[in-house]
Design an enzyme around this catalytic site. Sequence first.
Site, PDB file in Angstrom:
ATOM      1  N   GLN A 103      41.534  45.188  24.660  1.00 41.40           N
ATOM      2  CA  GLN A 103      41.458  46.646  24.710  1.00 41.40           C
ATOM      3  C   GLN A 103      42.769  47.249  25.205  1.00 41.40           C
ATOM      4  OE1 GLN A 103      37.898  46.358  27.320  1.00 41.40           O
ATOM      5  NE2 GLN A 103      36.905  47.724  25.869  1.00 41.40           N
ATOM      6  N   ASN A 104      43.671  46.389  25.676  1.00 40.24           N
ATOM      7  CA  ASN A 104      44.947  46.849  26.205  1.00 40.24           C
ATOM      8  C   ASN A 104      45.926  47.137  25.067  1.00 40.24           C
ATOM      9  OD1 ASN A 104      43.818  46.403  28.708  1.00 40.24           O
ATOM     10  ND2 ASN A 104      44.727  44.371  28.919  1.00 40.24           N
ATOM     11  N   HIS A 121      42.573  48.606  20.425  1.00 42.83           N
ATOM     12  CA  HIS A 121      42.921  50.013  20.615  1.00 42.83           C
ATOM     13  C   HIS A 121      44.361  50.323  20.224  1.00 42.83           C
ATOM     14  CE1 HIS A 121      39.440  50.294  23.738  1.00 42.83           C
ATOM     15  NE2 HIS A 121      39.022  50.382  22.489  1.00 42.83           N
ATOM     16  N   GLY A 220      38.512  41.156  32.799  1.00 46.03           N
ATOM     17  CA  GLY A 220      39.114  42.388  33.284  1.00 46.03           C
ATOM     18  C   GLY A 220      38.678  43.651  32.586  1.00 46.03           C
ATOM     19  N   SER A 222      35.394  46.587  32.372  1.00 43.12           N
ATOM     20  CA  SER A 222      34.085  47.072  32.810  1.00 43.12           C
ATOM     21  C   SER A 222      33.157  47.294  31.625  1.00 43.12           C
ATOM     22  CB  SER A 222      34.245  48.388  33.586  1.00 43.12           C
ATOM     23  OG  SER A 222      34.733  49.407  32.720  1.00 43.12           O
ATOM     24  N   ASN A 246      35.472  40.026  36.435  1.00 45.49           N
ATOM     25  CA  ASN A 246      35.736  41.447  36.661  1.00 45.49           C
ATOM     26  C   ASN A 246      35.410  41.805  38.095  1.00 45.49           C
ATOM     27  OD1 ASN A 246      36.508  44.005  35.213  1.00 45.49           O
ATOM     28  ND2 ASN A 246      34.599  44.693  36.152  1.00 45.49           N
ATOM     29  N   LEU A 247      36.248  42.644  38.679  1.00 48.27           N
ATOM     30  CA  LEU A 247      35.995  43.135  40.031  1.00 48.27           C
ATOM     31  C   LEU A 247      35.120  44.379  39.936  1.00 48.27           C
ATOM     32  CD1 LEU A 247      39.569  42.767  41.597  1.00 48.27           C
ATOM     33  CD2 LEU A 247      37.525  41.431  42.178  1.00 48.27           C
TER      34      LEU A 247
END
EC number: 2.3.1.286
Length: 272
Positions: A103-104, A121, A220, A222, A246-247
């Site tokens: 997605q980056n 993206h 990484g 959400s 993921n955090l």
Amino acid sequence: MRLMNDKAPLHDFISQHRQIFVLTGAGCSTNSGIPDYRDAAGQWKRAQPMTFQAFMGSEAARQRYWARSLNGWRRFSRTQPNRAHHALARLEERGKSALLLTQNVDRLHQAAGSRRVVDLHGRLDRVRCTACGETIPRQAMQEALVGLNPGWTEREAAVAPDGDVDLEGADFDTFAVPPCPSCGGVLKPDVVFFGEGVPRERVEEAMRALDEADAMLVVGSSLMVYSGFRFVQAATRAGKPAAAVNLGRTRADSLLALKVEQPCADALSFLL
């Protein structure tokens, strides 16, 4: 879902599966100095990014976007891959990665050596004309912006997630944005803005790779944006287990077989 703080279960998850479909998000690039968008609860840390409708519908919005991007590109273009990117490149080297869907828009996976990558993206290093479709390198756009707007690169500002900076309080009325050199149309970064659809061919290529895989790994993200979340839904429907690093909360928590709440580079370090 098993919630873990150690990496052994993730090591086992990867070892037990032949081909893994990988999806990455902003959390993969934070150690490279690119901020992420959301907090541990999945909420926006700042104002929602530029929408396609605002960018196309307002010259003032385009002036604001390109002024921020002019300043931010100097730093964004110099970012380097971190251990998370290199770990995922190593996963591909070992023949375990069916596809890396990111997605980056920073192209850091490619810089780290990953070859089978789909930029869901888009990519920030390229600019596209919304009228004729011609593309030019972002660096060429940078040179044009600098030439038309001397002094703007000297402004100090905090780095933002999309390769731009925060320039709150600045007067953008006199900022000049160059038109397409071929047709005079509106130039836009070759990325998918909020409110804009992901090109169908990217989704279809990713879905074919997911069909080939026997498991999915989210790194990484959400997954609050549907463009990424849909792939976990598809994996679940196909009976393929999904794990996430993921955090904080993800939209797919109820669908995950395993979740590791650690920084991406730390959780994947065993691959190096």
